[in-house]
Structure formats: C-alpha cells, structure tokens
Design an enzyme around this catalytic site. Structure first.
Site, PDB file in Angstrom:
ATOM      1  N   GLU A  42       5.387  86.505  67.512  1.00 56.55           N
ATOM      2  CA  GLU A  42       5.266  87.849  66.952  1.00 56.55           C
ATOM      3  C   GLU A  42       4.880  88.824  68.053  1.00 56.55           C
ATOM      4  OE1 GLU A  42       3.661  88.831  62.873  1.00 56.55           O
ATOM      5  OE2 GLU A  42       2.044  89.594  64.140  1.00 56.55           O
TER       6      GLU A  42
ATOM      7  N   ASP B 152      -1.821  82.814  58.437  1.00 57.15           N
ATOM      8  CA  ASP B 152      -1.316  82.656  59.805  1.00 57.15           C
ATOM      9  C   ASP B 152      -0.315  81.501  59.889  1.00 57.15           C
ATOM     10  OD1 ASP B 152      -3.610  84.425  61.213  1.00 57.15           O
ATOM     11  OD2 ASP B 152      -4.484  83.079  59.724  1.00 57.15           O
TER      12      ASP B 152
ATOM     13  N   ASP C   1       2.311  82.684  65.444  1.00 61.19           N
ATOM     14  CA  ASP C   1       1.678  83.930  65.027  1.00 61.19           C
ATOM     15  C   ASP C   1       0.420  84.064  65.877  1.00 61.19           C
ATOM     16  OD1 ASP C   1       1.035  86.238  63.532  1.00 61.19           O
ATOM     17  OD2 ASP C   1      -0.239  85.049  62.203  1.00 61.19           O
TER      18      ASP C   1
END
Length: 163
Positions: free
Chosen positions: A65, A138, A4
């Site tokens: 991501e 996260d 992430d």
C-alpha cells in the site's frame, strides 16, 4: 505477497493466482511491534518478520500500500519508515514491488474506491472463499492488496507494452 505497512501492525499475506480472476489464499498474518519500543528496534523486528515470510513463502512479487497523506504526521512518518524497510527486504531478494493507493485497492476489490473497512472485509472474505473474516483489518487489507495485484498485473503489462 500483499503487505499493508504499519509500524504498530503490519498486515502480511500470500495468495496464489489461478486462471482468470481466481485467487487462492496461502497465508495471512499481522506483525505487531510495541509502541514503547524504540523506532529502530521496531523496524528491525518488522524487517526480521518479513524476511521470515520471504523465506517461508518465496513470493515472486510484493503488492504494497502506497503511503498517503493523513492528518497525523507521526503516523505518516512511521508508516513511511515501515514501507521503506519492507521495500528494502524485497529489493535485497530481487522481488519487484508494486504500490497501490487505498482507493485503487478498494476499487479493484469492491468496485467502489470509497468502500469502508467492513465492505472491504466482506468482499475479500467472499472473493477468497474464507470461512471467516480475516482479523484484524490489517490482515484483510494485506489480502486485498495481494488480490488487487493479481487482478491488475495483466493490465500493468498491457500498459507497459509487455503483452
């Protein structure tokens, strides 16, 4: 490996795919860089940290991501810078990178492309059989990315005609 991306906090995770939809957690963590540090030094710190994860866990693939539009241009730029450094680290090791939008990950994990953070954290905790929820968010997001890729990778091969 699920990542992430972020410049202030970057979630990192490693999972092991099993048979069917079984996925087992291996490691999860967050790399933090201070906002008062120059951007290039923050990126270097992030690069060094992800390199260490590559050394420690030797992942075969990275699920990252995809940066999406937000109203804060500065945040988007910092996330894009971080993503570039993370992709470079993977490329230098010959590790494929697969990118997923937040809604793709949410849909894969919860069945709802608009799931909120709390719902996603509950689902990833349950899916991986964790005794407690990963923190901060996260870390949970990095795990969700890794699981999403494990579940979608066979479909990706079908779409590309590789199976």
């Amino acid at each position: 490996m699920g990542i992430d991306p972020g410049l202030t906090r970057c979630g990192l995770s490693v999972v092991q795919a099993g048979k069917g939809r079984a996925v087992y957690p291996v490691a999860v963590g967050v790399v933090r860089t201070p906002s008062d540090m120059p951007v290039e030094q923050r990126l270097n710190k992030l690069f060094d940290a992800v390199e260490q994860w590559f050394d420690d866990y030797q992942p075969h693939v990275v699920a990252l991501e995809r940066v999406f539009e937000r109203s804060n241009v500065s945040t988007v730029m910092n996330t894009a810078h971080a993503s570039g450094v993370l992709m470079l680290a993977a490329a230098r090791r010959g590790v494929d990178v697969h990118m997923y939008t937040p809604s793709e990950v949410k849909k894969s994990i919860s069945g709802n492309g608009r799931a909120d953070k709390a719902q996603m954290t509950r689902m990833i905790t349950r899916i991986l059989g964790l005794s407690e929820a990963p923190k901060p968010p996260d870390a949970a997001d990095a795990l969700a990315l890794a699981v999403c890729h494990c579940w979608r990778a066979p479909l990706n091969h079908l779409v590309k005609g590789k199976l």
